[in-house]
Design an enzyme around this catalytic site. Structure first.
Site, PDB file in Angstrom:
ATOM      1  N   LYS A 179      -2.699   0.953   0.300  1.00 13.06           N
ATOM      2  CA  LYS A 179      -4.102   1.084   0.700  1.00 13.06           C
ATOM      3  C   LYS A 179      -4.349   0.146   1.865  1.00 13.06           C
ATOM      4  O   LYS A 179      -4.208  -1.072   1.731  1.00 13.06           O
ATOM      5  CB  LYS A 179      -5.004   0.736  -0.480  1.00 13.06           C
ATOM      6  CG  LYS A 179      -6.482   0.809  -0.124  1.00 13.06           C
ATOM      7  CD  LYS A 179      -7.349   0.651  -1.358  1.00 13.06           C
ATOM      8  CE  LYS A 179      -8.809   0.577  -0.955  1.00 13.06           C
ATOM      9  NZ  LYS A 179      -9.675   0.381  -2.115  1.00 13.06           N
ATOM     10  N   LYS A 232      -3.558   5.745   1.238  1.00 10.47           N
ATOM     11  CA  LYS A 232      -4.959   5.862   1.625  1.00 10.47           C
ATOM     12  C   LYS A 232      -5.253   4.978   2.816  1.00 10.47           C
ATOM     13  O   LYS A 232      -4.854   3.808   2.772  1.00 10.47           O
ATOM     14  CB  LYS A 232      -5.776   5.439   0.416  1.00 10.47           C
ATOM     15  CG  LYS A 232      -7.235   5.293   0.641  1.00 10.47           C
ATOM     16  CD  LYS A 232      -7.888   4.857  -0.624  1.00 10.47           C
ATOM     17  CE  LYS A 232      -9.286   4.445  -0.275  1.00 10.47           C
ATOM     18  NZ  LYS A 232      -9.850   3.554  -1.207  1.00 10.47           N
TER      19      LYS A 232
END
Ligand code: PBG
Length: 307
Positions: A179, A232
């Site tokens: 992330k 992400k």
């Protein structure tokens, strides 16, 4: 002929639609920067889940927006917290729809950070207590899968241990493994009311410049027992998705985040881009890179386009 030789296919069953759930009744509060998305009260969320299920979409990812926030993120792990209520209602109404819960604290803390603050910093290890309590409470409410997005080091192992100890050894962990500290989360923070009140998230989210570190983060989560790995944002990190697909045997998810969605919506609202083609091209590219599961705010429109 093009259809015959096509290499990459999209299926609604691979999509997961993120939903924002707020207290109250009959509430559908539109999110400005994310047209078509709204903060939904539990009753409205149930209607939404029924529609999502009828479109053949694989699942939903629930984000709770609590009535009040405090320094201890107590709304995150309360048995009657907003996410716990939402999970119970969704599983009762649409049992076939997979309900994934985001495990993080930033929507529940008054300071908007993802962990326990000590001095001026997030304390990695002291955050485990909140995370494990939250994960267990989501499992108790009936969540099918737990998705920790906080990015504290070592949390997958801690959450696995806590779930197992409470009799939830069959609940998978879908870890936000790579992330990045991304500007593309901007619209989400409006939607989830989770903008940090001081500093930023760079001490726990990754530098967008680092590919090797991303692999390392995914390896750690995999070894700690993550059942699925998520990257992400998605579109700007296709190389990382590809690397994950090549390296790990588990399902790979990619989150096309709020800013990726908002850019397409804004450009198409101006007549500068064809929204549906941009939607399908970006989703196809994310699949082609190797994502098995795509978390996307386009889930409903893409499912309709594919029908
Ligand atoms: C919680 C979380 C965020 C997103 C998903 N889980 C925001 C953040 O890290 O600031 C972003 C999703 C999106 O932008 O669509 N930590």
């Amino acid at each position: 002929m093009r259809r015959l030789v096509r290499e990459t296919h999209l299926e609604p069953s691979q999509f997961v639609l993120p939903l924002f759930v707020c207290p109250g009744e009959g509430i559908r509060k539109p999110i400005n920067s994310m047209p078509g998305n709204a903060q939904l009260s539990v009753d409205e969320m149930v209607k939404e889940c029924e529609e999502i299920q009828s479109l053949g979409i694989g699942g939903v990812m629930l984000f709770g927006i609590p009535e009040t926030k405090d320094e201890h993120a107590s709304g995150a792990y309360a048995d009657d917290g907003i996410t716990q209520q939402a999970v119970r209602a969704a599983k009762a109404a649409t049992p076939e729809l997979i309900v994934v819960t985001d495990v993080c604290n930033c929507e529940y803390t008054s300071h908007g950070h993802c962990g326990v603050i000590v001095g001026n910093d997030v304390d990695n290890d002291r955050t485990f207590e909140w995370l494990t309590k939250t994960a267990v409470s989501h499992a108790k409410a009936g969540a099918d899968m737990i998705a920790p997005s906080d990015m504290m080091d070592g949390r997958v192992a801690m959450i696995r241990k806590a779930l197992d100890a409470e009799g939830f050894s069959n609940k998978p962990i879908f870890s936000y493994a790579a992330k990045f500290a991304s500007v593309f989360y901007g619209p989400f923070r409006e939607a989830a009311e989770s903008t940090p009140q001081f500093g930023d998230r760079r001490s726990y989210q990754m530098d967008p410049a680092n590919y090797r570190e991303a692999i390392h983060e995914m390896e750690l989560d995999f070894e700690e027992g993550a059942d699925m790995l998520m990257i992400k944002p998605a579109g700007p990190y296709l190389d990382v998705i590809k690397a994950a697909r090549d390296r790990f045997p588990v399902p790979i998810g990619a989150y096309q985040v709020s800013g990726e969605f908002a850019m397409i919506m804004a450009a198409s609202a101006n007549g500068w881009i064809d929204r549906d083609r941009a939607m399908m091209e970006t989703l196809t590219a994310i699949r082609r890179a190797g994502a098995d599961i795509i978390l996307t705010y386009f889930s409903k429109d893409a499912a309709r386009a594919l029908a």
